[in-house]
Design an enzyme around this catalytic site. Sequence first.
Site, PDB file in Angstrom:
ATOM      1  N   ASN A  30     -37.878  12.375 -36.083  1.00 42.63           N
ATOM      2  CA  ASN A  30     -38.042  12.657 -37.520  1.00 42.63           C
ATOM      3  C   ASN A  30     -39.080  11.751 -38.187  1.00 42.63           C
ATOM      4  OD1 ASN A  30     -36.358  10.408 -37.374  1.00 42.63           O
ATOM      5  ND2 ASN A  30     -35.293  10.919 -39.268  1.00 42.63           N
ATOM      6  N   GLU A  83     -30.016   2.042 -34.984  1.00 43.72           N
ATOM      7  CA  GLU A  83     -30.029   2.663 -36.324  1.00 43.72           C
ATOM      8  C   GLU A  83     -29.622   4.112 -36.111  1.00 43.72           C
ATOM      9  OE1 GLU A  83     -30.564   4.765 -39.330  1.00 43.72           O
ATOM     10  OE2 GLU A  83     -32.678   4.631 -38.786  1.00 43.72           O
ATOM     11  N   CYS A 124     -33.230  10.026 -42.064  1.00 43.03           N
ATOM     12  CA  CYS A 124     -31.938   9.329 -41.885  1.00 43.03           C
ATOM     13  C   CYS A 124     -31.364   9.007 -43.258  1.00 43.03           C
ATOM     14  CB  CYS A 124     -32.123   8.013 -41.135  1.00 43.03           C
ATOM     15  SG  CYS A 124     -33.072   8.191 -39.637  1.00 43.03           S
TER      16      CYS A 124
HETATM   17  C1  SIN Z   1     -35.948   7.492 -42.671  1.00 40.47           C
HETATM   18  O1  SIN Z   1     -35.041   8.009 -43.286  1.00 40.47           O
HETATM   19  O2  SIN Z   1     -35.845   7.232 -41.455  1.00 40.47           O
HETATM   20  C2  SIN Z   1     -37.233   7.187 -43.377  1.00 40.47           C
HETATM   21  C3  SIN Z   1     -37.234   6.163 -44.372  1.00 40.47           C
HETATM   22  C4  SIN Z   1     -37.080   6.609 -45.794  1.00 40.47           C
HETATM   23  O3  SIN Z   1     -37.758   7.503 -46.249  1.00 40.47           O
HETATM   24  O4  SIN Z   1     -36.261   6.014 -46.466  1.00 40.47           O
END
Ligand code: SIN
Length: 508
Positions: A165, A263, A297
Site C-alpha cells: 500500500n 507495524e 494503515c
Molecule cells: C500509512 O497509512 O501507512 C501511510 C501513512 C499516512 O498517510 O498516515
Amino acid sequence: MNNQTVQETAKKDTAVKKYLNFINGEWVDSESGKYTQNTNPVNGEVLGEVVASTKADVEKAVQAAKEAQKKWRNVPAPERADFLYKVAYLLKERKEELAQVLTKEMGKVIAEARGEVQEAIDMAFYMAGEGRRMFGDTVPSELRNKFAMSVRVPVGIAGLITPWNFPIAIASWKSLPALVTGNAVVWKPASETPFLAGEFVKIYEEAGLPKGLVNLVYGSGSEVGNAIVEHPDVDIVSFTGSNEVGKKINGRAGELLKRTSLEMGGKNAVTVLEDADIDLAVDGIVWSAFGTSGQRCTACSRIIVHESVKEELEQKLMKRMEMLKLGDGLDESIDVGPVINRSSLEKIHEYVKIGKDEGAKLLKGGEIVTENGLDKGNFYAPTLFTNVKSDMRIAQEEIFGPVASIIPVKSLEEAIEVNNSVEFGLSSSIFTADVNRAFQAMRDLDTGIVYINAGTTGAEIHLPFGGTKGTGNGHRDSGVASLDVYTEWKSVYIDYSGKIQRAQIDNY
Ligand code: SIN
C-alpha cells in the site's frame, strides 16, 4: 524523434518487462526458473514478470549482506550518509517516473503516488542528516578521571518485509535508517508491487552503494519471507503488513531471540464533537476514509460523532461522496482508484454484507463498480454506514477498503471509550473547537498517532510512525525513533586515572 527511434521505443515498451533479484550488486535470476506476473489493478493488464525466488536465493543474499556489512559498519556515518544524499537526489530526479510506476502497479491516484515518492525523498534527506547526528549520551562518571558515554552500533543484517500500500515510502522508512546506522539489508517487497521495489534498488545501485549492502529478493511470504525470518544471520526483521502474519513472525523470531519491528493493523477513527467545524470534518473524513481507496494503515474506518450533529454530518458527507470520481489514477481528475486485487475487493464486499446483516444502515455505496469501463478493474464504491454499534464486526475488524461507519455517541468520554474499544491503536483524530477537550483527547486516545482538526492520515517522516496494542510491538518506523530498531546501545567507560577504580565501592 526519428522513425527508427520511435520504432525502437515501441519495441521496448511492448517487450515483457522482467524484474530480477539484486544480490551482491548483480541483477540475477532465481534458480527456481519461475516467474509471477505483475498486473495493473485498473484493468488486469499484465505489466510484466518477476522472479519467484527460493530459500537458496535468500541464503545468497544473506551471505552477500554479511560480507558487505563487515566493512560498512566501520565506514564513518557521515560518509555512509553521502550515499543517502545521492539516493535522495536521484529519487527527486525520478519522482514522476516512479510515481507513474506506482500508480500502474498499485492503483493509487497519481497525486497520491507523487506524494508517496516525496515521502521517500524526504526520508532520504532526513536520514542522510542522521549521519552527522546519531546522538548518544555523554554523562558524568561517578568516579574521578573517568569518562562515560553511550554510542549506537549497528545490529548487523536487517530483513525487511514491506507492504504494497506504500511500497516506496515504507521501504524508505526501513532501509534508509538501517543503512545509515551501518547495517546491510535483505529486502522482500510485496508481491503486488515488485516494479517500484526494483526501481528503488536501481537508485541505490546508481548512487554507488557498495555491493551486497542492499539485496532484493522477490517471492512469496511463505518461501522468501519465512527464509528471512528463519535465517540465523538476520538480526532484525522489520515487517509491515497483516496482524496474522506479524504475529507469526514475532512468535518465530521470539523463539530465535531475534529482534522484530512490527507495524500491523489499524481501525482508526475520526471523532466529531458538537462544537466542531463540520465542513472541515467532512473534508478530513473524505480524505482519510476514501483516499488511497481506504487502503492506508491509517485510513479512517470509524466516524464517532456527537448525536447532536450526526444528521448534519451524514448529509454533508453523502453530498461530498457524490463528487468522488472513480477510475484510472493516471487520469489527474480521478479521486479514487481501484483496490489492489480481486480477493481484496471480495473481502470488502463481504464486510458490507456483514454490516447489513448486523443491522447497520447503509447510507451510500456498498457495491462493486463495473460501469463506465471499470468492469476489468477492482473498483469498490466509497461506502458509508450509519447507526453502527461499537461492538459490530464492521466497527471492530480491519476492512482495508473505502468503507466507513458512523457511530453516534453522547459525550467526549464516550467517544474516547469507543475509540479505544478496538484491538488496534494506530491513528485517531478529533474535530473540536475546544482546546481543553482537544488536550483531554490527546492524553486519552490510545493510539500511536493523534490528529486534532485533521483526518487520520498524513504522517510526516520526521515523527515516529506506529501504534499501540495490536498495531505493533512497541517499535516505530521513521523519525529518529527508527534508529532504535537498527542499533544496539553500547556503553563505553574510559578511565584515565591510571588505576583500577571500583565503581560503587571506591566512589564514596
Ligand atoms: C500509512 O497509512 O501507512 C501511510 C501513512 C499516512 O498517510 O498516515
